[in-house]
Design an enzyme around this catalytic site. Structure first.
Site, mmCIF file in Angstrom:
data_model
loop_
_atom_site.group_PDB
_atom_site.id
_atom_site.type_symbol
_atom_site.label_atom_id
_atom_site.label_comp_id
_atom_site.label_asym_id
_atom_site.label_seq_id
_atom_site.Cartn_x
_atom_site.Cartn_y
_atom_site.Cartn_z
ATOM 1 N N ARG A 98 36.559 -54.975 133.235
ATOM 2 C CA ARG A 98 37.401 -54.513 134.358
ATOM 3 C C ARG A 98 37.446 -55.514 135.505
ATOM 4 N NH1 ARG A 98 38.022 -48.355 136.778
ATOM 5 N NH2 ARG A 98 39.487 -48.915 138.435
ATOM 6 N N HIS A 158 40.802 -60.466 149.381
ATOM 7 C CA HIS A 158 40.032 -59.593 150.273
ATOM 8 C C HIS A 158 39.526 -60.365 151.489
ATOM 9 C CE1 HIS A 158 39.124 -56.362 147.002
ATOM 10 N NE2 HIS A 158 40.309 -56.231 147.542
ATOM 11 N N HIS A 206 41.528 -61.515 143.701
ATOM 12 C CA HIS A 206 41.112 -60.584 144.747
ATOM 13 C C HIS A 206 39.991 -61.098 145.658
ATOM 14 C CE1 HIS A 206 43.811 -57.839 142.879
ATOM 15 N NE2 HIS A 206 43.453 -56.833 143.656
ATOM 16 N N GLU A 245 33.441 -50.889 135.654
ATOM 17 C CA GLU A 245 33.492 -52.314 136.005
ATOM 18 C C GLU A 245 32.155 -53.039 135.819
ATOM 19 O OE1 GLU A 245 36.003 -53.317 139.441
ATOM 20 O OE2 GLU A 245 34.658 -54.997 139.817
ATOM 21 N N ARG A 251 30.669 -32.366 146.446
ATOM 22 C CA ARG A 251 30.237 -33.271 145.353
ATOM 23 C C ARG A 251 31.319 -33.503 144.294
ATOM 24 N NH1 ARG A 251 25.404 -30.181 145.807
ATOM 25 N NH2 ARG A 251 23.924 -31.285 147.124
ATOM 26 N N ASN A 295 40.349 -58.003 139.044
ATOM 27 C CA ASN A 295 40.096 -58.616 140.355
ATOM 28 C C ASN A 295 40.603 -60.058 140.424
ATOM 29 O OD1 ASN A 295 38.782 -56.318 141.344
ATOM 30 N ND2 ASN A 295 36.889 -56.909 140.299
ATOM 31 N N LYS A 316 46.280 -51.771 132.303
ATOM 32 C CA LYS A 316 45.197 -51.175 133.094
ATOM 33 C C LYS A 316 44.473 -50.097 132.278
ATOM 34 C CE LYS A 316 43.321 -49.815 137.260
ATOM 35 N NZ LYS A 316 43.324 -49.913 138.687
ATOM 36 N N LYS A 328 39.098 -45.560 141.055
ATOM 37 C CA LYS A 328 38.424 -46.165 142.210
ATOM 38 C C LYS A 328 38.931 -45.473 143.477
ATOM 39 C CE LYS A 328 37.306 -50.861 140.722
ATOM 40 N NZ LYS A 328 37.575 -52.293 140.952
ATOM 41 N N HIS A 357 48.452 -56.242 150.882
ATOM 42 C CA HIS A 357 47.427 -56.542 149.872
ATOM 43 C C HIS A 357 47.963 -57.409 148.717
ATOM 44 C CE1 HIS A 357 44.032 -56.078 147.223
ATOM 45 N NE2 HIS A 357 44.798 -55.515 146.306
ATOM 46 N N GLU A 359 50.677 -57.386 141.805
ATOM 47 C CA GLU A 359 49.591 -56.833 140.981
ATOM 48 C C GLU A 359 50.005 -56.779 139.505
ATOM 49 O OE1 GLU A 359 46.504 -56.144 141.717
ATOM 50 O OE2 GLU A 359 46.363 -55.586 143.836
HETATM 51 N N1 GLY Z 1 42.271 -52.610 141.284
HETATM 52 C C1 GLY Z 1 41.266 -53.022 140.421
HETATM 53 C C2 GLY Z 1 40.668 -51.941 139.611
HETATM 54 O O1 GLY Z 1 41.145 -50.835 139.589
HETATM 55 O O2 GLY Z 1 39.666 -52.170 138.968
#
Ligand code: GLY
Length: 349
Positions: free
Chosen positions: A234, A245, A241, A230, A116, A238, A220, A138, A258, A180
């Site tokens: 946040r 994606h 993205h 998010e 956990r 994206n 960031k 993430k 990517h 990015e």
């Molecule tokens: N790569 C996008 C984020 O970390 O929210």
């Protein structure tokens, strides 16, 4: 460049991001390694990097996964957990990622789910993971053909960035990460974007890269501190993205990297001079700008975006350089918008 320490303030999940050339030789100053440590690396990372870290651990175990997105899989996840079970890792032991985004996302998810949740540290060795995926918590693996579809938020205990590792990184990989960085500048930091504009390609890949990485980390950090899970702000990370994606999943996560797909995906999300300015920087860096693949498959893949709530999508636009706009758009309308853009771009189907 002197050492820079950025503190990610997230209450009990706070941690430091240390940016320092040569830090790989002294990571034990920044991480608690006097315990069992599962080091996850990939076959593309020079062996000396995980070994330098292992030398500083009390009881290290190195797992090397094959380089590439296909390692963000249940198979690799099971392999790492098996080693942790076999070596009797407990809640007080930890996982350290030494590699790019695939390594970090996978190792982070193992740390998030084993017993956990145990401690996790990240030592990102690509520009892409340094500026984006290594911080913010993430973690995920891909499943059923969908990127990052199984995962968890699990903040690292610390992130160490040693830019000396960039000396062994192919230029295409550096460009991939710069995409990015440019994404963040385009929606959030006009000055960072202007730094790209003022710099030659050689400067961006050379003396200016530390400033670009630190500038991106600051963005960031600022965004994640305001919206860790998010629910709002946040989402701006994206930018580009949704299309990226979709392109990646239709290409089975192979071929284009990517950041390259993000480069292509940013352009339909802005117009006029903003699009031109972003495109100019992408081309200067050597990134692709033209969509590719089977248009109808790409449009249908957009339906599986994690930013989708029912048939409404949170789409991120850049109305001006350094500014974002999050619009709730209907999926069918969004697909039409992207379809029209692809048509205009004379996409090869
Ligand atoms: N790569 C996008 C984020 O970390 O929210």
């Amino acid at each position: 460049m002197e050492k820079t320490v950025l503190h990610m303030e997230l209450g009990e999940n706070s941690y430091d991001i240390t940016v320092e050339r040569g830090a790989l030789d002294k990571v034990s100053e920044y991480m608690k390694l006097s315990r069992k440590v599962l080091i996850v690396t990939d076959s593309g990372v020079p062996r000396e990097y995980p070994e330098k870290v292992a030398k500083q651990c009390k009881e290290p175990y190195i797992v090397t996964i094959p380089e590439g997105e296909s390692s963000k899989s249940f198979e690799s996840y099971k392999e790492i957990l098996s080693v942790m079970c076999e070596k009797e890792f407990t809640r007080t032991d930890c996982v350290v990622a030494v590699g790019g985004g695939v390594c970090g996302d996978l190792a982070g998810f193992c740390a998030a789910s084993y017993m956990r949740g145990i401690d996790f540290y990240n030592i990102p060795t690509t520009v892409l993971s340094q500026v984006d995926s290594s911080i913010g918590g993430k973690t995920a693996i891909d499943f059923g053909g969908y990127k990052n579809i199984v995962g968890a938020f699990h903040q690292p205990k610390g992130v160490v960035i040693d830019n000396n590792v960039l000396a062994t990184l192919p230029e295409r990989r550096i460009a991939d990460g710069l995409s990015e960085a440019l994404k963040m500048a385009a929606t959030y930091d006009k000055e960072l974007f202007e730094l790209f504009e003022r710099s030659t390609r050689e400067e961006i890949f050379g003396e200016t890269i530390d400033r670009i990485i630190i500038g991106s980390l600051k963005i960031k950090k600022d965004v994640v501190e305001q919206d860790e899970k998010e629910t709002g702000l946040r989402k701006i990370l994206n930018f580009g993205h949704t299309v990226a994606h979709a392109l990646e999943s239709c290409g089975d996560f192979s071929g284009y990297f990517h950041g390259e797909c993000v480069a292509i995906g940013m352009l339909p999300m802005c117009e006029g001079t903003v699009r031109e300015r972003i495109k100019t920087q992408l081309l200067k860096i050597g990134l692709p700008t033209k969509p590719f693949g089977d248009k109808s498959r790409i449009l249908s893949a957009i339906a599986h975006d994690k930013k989708l709530a029912g048939t409404t999508l949170s789409a991120v636009y850049a109305p001006e350089i350094g500014r974002y706009e999050i619009r709730k758009v209907d999926l069918a309308e969004y697909r039409k918008e992207i379809s029209d853009y692809f048509e205009k771009e004379d996409m090869t189907v």
